[in-house]
Design a protein around this motif. Structure first.
Motif, PDB file in Angstrom:
ATOM      1  N   THR A 294      -3.924 -42.633  72.913  1.00 58.56           N
ATOM      2  CA  THR A 294      -3.659 -43.312  74.189  1.00 58.56           C
ATOM      3  C   THR A 294      -3.012 -42.332  75.173  1.00 58.56           C
ATOM      4  O   THR A 294      -3.331 -42.318  76.360  1.00 58.56           O
ATOM      5  CB  THR A 294      -2.759 -44.541  73.964  1.00 58.56           C
ATOM      6  OG1 THR A 294      -3.341 -45.326  72.934  1.00 58.56           O
ATOM      7  CG2 THR A 294      -2.638 -45.371  75.214  1.00 58.56           C
ATOM      8  N   PRO A 372      -3.768 -56.094  67.887  1.00 54.58           N
ATOM      9  CA  PRO A 372      -4.031 -57.409  68.482  1.00 54.58           C
ATOM     10  C   PRO A 372      -2.761 -57.931  69.149  1.00 54.58           C
ATOM     11  O   PRO A 372      -1.666 -57.772  68.624  1.00 54.58           O
ATOM     12  CB  PRO A 372      -4.394 -58.270  67.266  1.00 54.58           C
ATOM     13  CG  PRO A 372      -4.823 -57.313  66.202  1.00 54.58           C
ATOM     14  CD  PRO A 372      -4.017 -56.067  66.433  1.00 54.58           C
ATOM     15  N   TRP A 396      -9.243 -52.783  73.887  1.00 52.67           N
ATOM     16  CA  TRP A 396      -9.514 -52.404  72.494  1.00 52.67           C
ATOM     17  C   TRP A 396     -10.259 -51.068  72.449  1.00 52.67           C
ATOM     18  O   TRP A 396     -11.266 -50.883  73.142  1.00 52.67           O
ATOM     19  CB  TRP A 396     -10.374 -53.452  71.765  1.00 52.67           C
ATOM     20  CG  TRP A 396     -10.791 -52.907  70.420  1.00 52.67           C
ATOM     21  CD1 TRP A 396     -10.047 -52.912  69.286  1.00 52.67           C
ATOM     22  CD2 TRP A 396     -11.998 -52.200  70.107  1.00 52.67           C
ATOM     23  NE1 TRP A 396     -10.716 -52.255  68.274  1.00 52.67           N
ATOM     24  CE2 TRP A 396     -11.908 -51.816  68.747  1.00 52.67           C
ATOM     25  CE3 TRP A 396     -13.135 -51.847  70.842  1.00 52.67           C
ATOM     26  CZ2 TRP A 396     -12.935 -51.099  68.103  1.00 52.67           C
ATOM     27  CZ3 TRP A 396     -14.143 -51.137  70.199  1.00 52.67           C
ATOM     28  CH2 TRP A 396     -14.034 -50.778  68.841  1.00 52.67           C
ATOM     29  N   TRP A 397      -9.753 -50.170  71.665  1.00 53.30           N
ATOM     30  CA  TRP A 397     -10.441 -48.900  71.402  1.00 53.30           C
ATOM     31  C   TRP A 397      -9.772 -48.197  70.246  1.00 53.30           C
ATOM     32  O   TRP A 397      -8.902 -48.767  69.597  1.00 53.30           O
ATOM     33  CB  TRP A 397     -10.534 -48.028  72.653  1.00 53.30           C
ATOM     34  CG  TRP A 397      -9.227 -47.674  73.325  1.00 53.30           C
ATOM     35  CD1 TRP A 397      -8.344 -48.537  73.912  1.00 53.30           C
ATOM     36  CD2 TRP A 397      -8.675 -46.363  73.495  1.00 53.30           C
ATOM     37  NE1 TRP A 397      -7.277 -47.832  74.436  1.00 53.30           N
ATOM     38  CE2 TRP A 397      -7.457 -46.502  74.195  1.00 53.30           C
ATOM     39  CE3 TRP A 397      -9.092 -45.075  73.160  1.00 53.30           C
ATOM     40  CZ2 TRP A 397      -6.659 -45.408  74.536  1.00 53.30           C
ATOM     41  CZ3 TRP A 397      -8.303 -43.994  73.503  1.00 53.30           C
ATOM     42  CH2 TRP A 397      -7.101 -44.164  74.187  1.00 53.30           C
ATOM     43  N   THR A 399      -8.925 -44.018  68.196  1.00 52.76           N
ATOM     44  CA  THR A 399      -8.905 -42.558  68.304  1.00 52.76           C
ATOM     45  C   THR A 399     -10.343 -42.031  68.352  1.00 52.76           C
ATOM     46  O   THR A 399     -10.672 -41.145  69.140  1.00 52.76           O
ATOM     47  CB  THR A 399      -8.172 -41.962  67.073  1.00 52.76           C
ATOM     48  OG1 THR A 399      -6.882 -42.569  66.978  1.00 52.76           O
ATOM     49  CG2 THR A 399      -8.028 -40.460  67.189  1.00 52.76           C
ATOM     50  N   GLU A 400     -11.184 -42.612  67.524  1.00 53.94           N
ATOM     51  CA  GLU A 400     -12.564 -42.127  67.400  1.00 53.94           C
ATOM     52  C   GLU A 400     -13.425 -42.458  68.616  1.00 53.94           C
ATOM     53  O   GLU A 400     -14.450 -41.813  68.837  1.00 53.94           O
ATOM     54  CB  GLU A 400     -13.230 -42.764  66.167  1.00 53.94           C
ATOM     55  CG  GLU A 400     -12.602 -42.393  64.842  1.00 53.94           C
ATOM     56  CD  GLU A 400     -11.392 -43.263  64.469  1.00 53.94           C
ATOM     57  OE1 GLU A 400     -10.871 -43.976  65.354  1.00 53.94           O
ATOM     58  OE2 GLU A 400     -10.983 -43.218  63.304  1.00 53.94           O
ATOM     59  N   THR A 482     -16.507 -49.691  63.124  1.00 55.48           N
ATOM     60  CA  THR A 482     -15.162 -49.504  63.668  1.00 55.48           C
ATOM     61  C   THR A 482     -14.053 -49.713  62.642  1.00 55.48           C
ATOM     62  O   THR A 482     -12.934 -49.271  62.860  1.00 55.48           O
ATOM     63  CB  THR A 482     -14.906 -50.534  64.789  1.00 55.48           C
ATOM     64  OG1 THR A 482     -14.950 -51.850  64.202  1.00 55.48           O
ATOM     65  CG2 THR A 482     -15.961 -50.454  65.880  1.00 55.48           C
ATOM     66  N   ASP A 484     -12.928 -52.668  62.180  1.00 53.60           N
ATOM     67  CA  ASP A 484     -12.250 -53.869  62.673  1.00 53.60           C
ATOM     68  C   ASP A 484     -13.087 -55.126  62.482  1.00 53.60           C
ATOM     69  O   ASP A 484     -14.319 -55.082  62.564  1.00 53.60           O
ATOM     70  CB  ASP A 484     -11.956 -53.733  64.181  1.00 53.60           C
ATOM     71  CG  ASP A 484     -10.722 -52.891  64.443  1.00 53.60           C
ATOM     72  OD1 ASP A 484      -9.730 -53.045  63.713  1.00 53.60           O
ATOM     73  OD2 ASP A 484     -10.753 -52.064  65.369  1.00 53.60           O
ATOM     74  N   ILE A 496     -10.501 -59.057  68.890  1.00 50.78           N
ATOM     75  CA  ILE A 496     -10.396 -58.191  67.719  1.00 50.78           C
ATOM     76  C   ILE A 496      -9.361 -58.809  66.792  1.00 50.78           C
ATOM     77  O   ILE A 496      -8.228 -59.075  67.209  1.00 50.78           O
ATOM     78  CB  ILE A 496      -9.949 -56.757  68.116  1.00 50.78           C
ATOM     79  CG1 ILE A 496     -10.746 -56.236  69.317  1.00 50.78           C
ATOM     80  CG2 ILE A 496     -10.019 -55.806  66.926  1.00 50.78           C
ATOM     81  CD1 ILE A 496     -12.237 -56.180  69.165  1.00 50.78           C
ATOM     82  N   ARG A 499      -7.884 -54.912  61.196  1.00 52.22           N
ATOM     83  CA  ARG A 499      -8.651 -54.038  60.310  1.00 52.22           C
ATOM     84  C   ARG A 499      -9.208 -54.814  59.114  1.00 52.22           C
ATOM     85  O   ARG A 499      -8.543 -55.693  58.576  1.00 52.22           O
ATOM     86  CB  ARG A 499      -7.757 -52.906  59.786  1.00 52.22           C
ATOM     87  CG  ARG A 499      -7.125 -52.051  60.856  1.00 52.22           C
ATOM     88  CD  ARG A 499      -8.066 -51.148  61.578  1.00 52.22           C
ATOM     89  NE  ARG A 499      -8.822 -50.266  60.725  1.00 52.22           N
ATOM     90  CZ  ARG A 499      -9.516 -49.210  61.180  1.00 52.22           C
ATOM     91  NH1 ARG A 499      -9.523 -48.913  62.473  1.00 52.22           N
ATOM     92  NH2 ARG A 499     -10.198 -48.460  60.362  1.00 52.22           N
ATOM     93  N   ASN A 505      -1.823 -51.602  60.539  1.00 51.12           N
ATOM     94  CA  ASN A 505      -1.445 -51.251  61.894  1.00 51.12           C
ATOM     95  C   ASN A 505       0.011 -51.674  62.099  1.00 51.12           C
ATOM     96  O   ASN A 505       0.305 -52.833  62.330  1.00 51.12           O
ATOM     97  CB  ASN A 505      -2.382 -51.985  62.855  1.00 51.12           C
ATOM     98  CG  ASN A 505      -2.273 -51.446  64.258  1.00 51.12           C
ATOM     99  OD1 ASN A 505      -1.188 -51.050  64.691  1.00 51.12           O
ATOM    100  ND2 ASN A 505      -3.367 -51.418  64.974  1.00 51.12           N
ATOM    101  N   GLY A 508       1.458 -50.692  66.143  1.00 52.36           N
ATOM    102  CA  GLY A 508       0.396 -49.991  66.861  1.00 52.36           C
ATOM    103  C   GLY A 508       0.054 -48.643  66.261  1.00 52.36           C
ATOM    104  O   GLY A 508      -0.789 -47.919  66.785  1.00 52.36           O
TER     105      GLY A 508
HETATM  106  O1  PRX Z   1      -7.501 -52.107  64.690  1.00 55.56           O
HETATM  107  C1  PRX Z   1      -7.721 -51.669  66.009  1.00 55.56           C
HETATM  108  C2  PRX Z   1      -6.391 -51.501  66.704  1.00 55.56           C
HETATM  109  O2  PRX Z   1      -6.039 -50.150  66.568  1.00 55.56           O
HETATM  110  C3  PRX Z   1      -7.049 -49.434  65.864  1.00 55.56           C
HETATM  111  C4  PRX Z   1      -7.200 -48.051  66.421  1.00 55.56           C
HETATM  112  O3  PRX Z   1      -6.013 -47.335  66.224  1.00 55.56           O
HETATM  113  P1  PRX Z   1      -5.839 -45.896  66.857  1.00 55.56           P
HETATM  114  O4  PRX Z   1      -6.995 -45.059  66.517  1.00 55.56           O
HETATM  115  O5  PRX Z   1      -4.500 -45.421  66.442  1.00 55.56           O
HETATM  116  O6  PRX Z   1      -5.875 -46.124  68.397  1.00 55.56           O
HETATM  117  C5  PRX Z   1      -4.948 -46.955  68.998  1.00 55.56           C
HETATM  118  C6  PRX Z   1      -5.042 -46.879  70.483  1.00 55.56           C
HETATM  119  C7  PRX Z   1      -6.379 -46.936  71.069  1.00 55.56           C
HETATM  120  C8  PRX Z   1      -8.288 -50.274  66.036  1.00 55.56           C
HETATM  121  O7  PRX Z   1      -9.226 -50.021  65.028  1.00 55.56           O
HETATM  122  N1  PRX Z   1      -6.455 -51.843  68.129  1.00 55.56           N
HETATM  123  C9  PRX Z   1      -6.412 -51.003  69.177  1.00 55.56           C
HETATM  124  N2  PRX Z   1      -6.417 -51.691  70.328  1.00 55.56           N
HETATM  125  C10 PRX Z   1      -6.491 -52.998  70.015  1.00 55.56           C
HETATM  126  C11 PRX Z   1      -6.517 -53.100  68.613  1.00 55.56           C
HETATM  127  N3  PRX Z   1      -6.618 -54.283  67.990  1.00 55.56           N
HETATM  128  C12 PRX Z   1      -6.675 -55.385  68.748  1.00 55.56           C
HETATM  129  N4  PRX Z   1      -6.646 -55.378  70.098  1.00 55.56           N
HETATM  130  C13 PRX Z   1      -6.542 -54.216  70.774  1.00 55.56           C
HETATM  131  N5  PRX Z   1      -6.488 -54.223  72.097  1.00 55.56           N
END
Ligand code: PRX
Length: 630
Positions: A294, A372, A396-397, A399-400, A482, A484, A496, A499, A505, A508
């Motif tokens: 982020t 979430p 929602w997004w 690292t990848e 993903t 998710d 979403i 996982r 998570n 976050g």
């Molecule tokens: O499970 C989802 C959750 O965070 C994961 C990705 O984590 P990371 O690669 O560390 O990136 C976090 C910042 C982009 C996802 O597979 N996640 C991320 N954003 C959301 C979320 N779950 C629900 N709602 C979101 N907005």
């Protein structure tokens, strides 16, 4: 940049992006500065995987982040820095000043022998120099690998070794709330096992005592005194790597996710401008650390590519008190605030008396990311911070994915609490069942996949392409998986749900259960362990560890303390289990597989219906685990 300004336009842009992705993205890519235009927009297959965007395009991302803004906006603020201590003076960097700092540091890196393609590890607190170091790498074509400065020496050395970094950029110490953390000492310890690192450049932040190793360590400020303010940008190919960022998965050690220059550039700016509806003169504040994706995409690259002004905050939301975020918003007149549900929940729990003293009337848009967001936190954010007038973008997004994939466009997409709503143009989500069969229609749930490449998709996992294939492209044929779970409601809105793999998570932060288990198992008295997530009021998920000890006589409290210390040492404080239950056995199938489903249910406190336990080797184990639940 193509800016969507209405829902109708969103729908038409989305349609265009699916019908003709090449045309859609090439129109957007035209708006950047290229030294040589691409020959072909896209080549891809998900089998390899092998994805290339803007083939043979030549450019440098920092020219687009910095040089491109100088003719008209040299004096525009790129960053306002707010230190950990509210009494410390702010730092303001204009685009011109940032350009000069980046060029100077790029020259320092060159002086220490860094050339295109070399890997540079950045282990720093949230100071502008962290961003400057990243951009300096990109300027000369070096690949940055930023490691969150909360990771332990063992985690840091693992990452440095995996990507074979030549240089480490760090600071003497770091302030986080009341704490003064000895960052340089962590680097020193890590480097005991990293002979490939030839130089360490140390930024002076806390003036704490550090050991400087002659011939290896040098001070940032000393080096910058004599460095030239101009540094020609290295010409990069669209598919040259821009950075590596380590992230946890369901198996083994963290993977080095690799992003390449061209697609990442195009997508981060496009998503930044559209999701946040950034307007010139807005002040944008993303509260993430640059050690996470982020921070990469929405503190550094997205905002700078858009010529935006951002705030960088060094501290924590709860120090000196739980009003710190709101004090900063009022002080700097922040217009767009992008933070994580875990911070929202923590501040909500502190009480409204910390919010009331502040006006918060500069806020225009609120964002959420990382996990979430529960309806209660969403509503609290909406009512008490946004005063009911600021659209919330739940983005929602991963690292990848490099950038935001599913999210409302602020003020354009009608929102629903807890829903990331609709995919951005160019993103084609799909829900599948366990076997990979598409789940069509609305009012359905499934595993979230993406069926078509987008510009900032992961290119590989550093040093091990097969691992990338196995982790993301092998579960389902021809799809990016993903990890998710996701619901698409009756109106087609995406939510979403979390996982579906062995990743938890926590606040976050993505933590692989296997990683935590490996760390726990390093303790001499532990034979085996199993780690699962469970719902946690503030963190979203907490870490629950079941541990089998060899030492019957050992006091459980002492064992727990030692295990926590072990996890801190091997991973870092973020992976510390919230609960450690010492057990005699783990529920295993006859083939020796741990039934995590049962462990999860017990950790959640949902023990009434544990489902079918008939395949267990020893069903009595479950009774013991249930009765000892913490
Ligand atoms: O499970 C989802 C959750 O965070 C994961 C990705 O984590 P990371 O690669 O560390 O990136 C976090 C910042 C982009 C996802 O597979 N996640 C991320 N954003 C959301 C979320 N779950 C629900 N709602 C979101 N907005």
């Amino acid at each position: 940049m193509t800016r969507i300004t209405s829902l109708a336009q969103y729908h038409s842009e989305y349609k265009k992006s699916v019908e003709n992705p090449e045309l859609f993205w090439s129109d957007i890519a035209q708006e950047f500065v290229w030294k040589k235009k691409w020959d072909k927009v896209l080549e891809w297959n998900f089998k390899g995987p092998d994805v290339k965007w803007f083939l043979n395009g030549k450019f440098n991302i920092t020219e687009n982040c910095l040089d491109a803004h100088l003719p008209k906006h040299a004096d525009r603020i790129a960053y306002i820095w707010e230190g950990n201590d509210p009494k410390e003076a702010n730092i303001r960097l204009t685009y011109k000043e940032l350009y000069e700092e980046v060029c100077c540091f790029a020259n320092v890196l060159k002086k220490y022998g860094v050339v295109k393609g070399d890997r540079v590890c950045i282990y720093m607190p949230m100071v502008p120099q962290a961003v400057i170091a990243m951009l300096a790498c990109a300027r000369i074509g070096a690949v940055h690998s930023v490691v969150f400065a909360g990771f332990s020496a063992a985690s840091l050395s693992g990452r440095i070794q995996d990507s074979d970094c030549k240089i480490v950029v760090t600071s003497d110490g770091a302030y986080r709330g009341m704490k003064d953390i000895p960052i340089k000492a962590v680097v020193d310890e890590a480097l005991e096992v990293c002979p490939g690192v030839s130089s360490v450049i140390v930024f002076e932040r806390t003036k704490s005592k550090v050991t400087m190793i002659p011939g290896r360590d040098t001070w940032w400020h000393e080096e910058m005194k004599t460095a030239d303010k101009h540094c020609p940008p290295e010409v990069m190919d669209s598919e040259d790597p821009l950075f590596i960022l380590y992230t946890s998965g369901s198996t083994g050690k963290p993977k080095g996710v690799v992003h390449s220059c061209g697609g990442y550039m195009v997508f981060t700016r496009y998503s930044f401008e559209n999701v946040f509806q950034y307007e010139p003169k807005d002040l944008f504040w993303c509260t993430a650390d640059v050690g996470w994706v982020t921070g990469h995409s929405y503190i550094v690259y997205g905002p700078l590519l858009a010529g935006a002004s951002s705030l960088i905050f060094e501290g924590v939301p709860t120090w000196p008190d739980a009003g710190r975020f709101w004090q900063i918003v009022d002080k700097h007149k922040v217009n767009i605030l992008y933070t994580a549900p875990t911070a929202i929940r923590a501040l909500q729990a502190s009480g409204l008396e910390y919010v009331k003293p502040y006006k918060l009337d500069s806020l225009r848009i609120l964002g959420s990311v990382g996990e979430p967001i529960n309806e209660e936190a969403w509503s609290w954010y909406n009512v008490n911070i946004g005063k009911g007038r600021c659209p919330i973008v739940d983005t929602w997004w991963q690292t990848e994915t490099g950038g935001i994939m599913i999210s409302p466009l602020a003020g354009i997409t009608p929102t629903k609490p807890g829903f990331a709503t609709f995919p951005l143009p160019g993103i084609q989500p799909m829900l599948v069942d366990e076997k990979g069969k598409e789940i069509l229609g609305n009012g359905v749930s499934g595993n979230l996949c993406i069926r078509f490449p987008w510009p900032s998709i992961i290119r590989t996992t550093y040093g091990d392409h097969e691992r990338c294939r196995l982790a993301y492209f092998a579960t389902y044929d021809n799809l990016y998986f993903t990890g998710d779970g996701c619901r698409r409601d009756e109106d087609g809105y995406y939510r979403i749900t979390g996982r579906v793999d062995d990743v938890i998570n926590v606040s976050g932060h993505r933590i692989g259960t296997a990683e935590v288990e490996n760390a726990i198992n390093m303790h001499a008295d532990v034979v085996e362990s199993a780690v699962v997530g469970y719902p946690h009021d503030i963190k979203g998920q907490g870490i629950y560890a079941y541990v089998i000890s060899t030492n019957d006589k050992k006091d459980h409290e002492l064992l727990r303390k030692e295990i926590l210390a072990e996890v801190m040492k091997i991973i870092g404080p973020i992976a510390k289990p919230d609960k450690i239950q010492v057990v005699k056995g783990l529920p295993k199938t006859r083939s020796g597989k741990i039934m995590r489903r049962i462990l999860r249910k017990v950790a959640e406190g949902d023990v009434s219906n544990l489902g079918d336990t008939s395949t267990l080797l020893d069903p009595l184990v479950v009774e013991e685990i249930k009765s000892g639940r913490l």
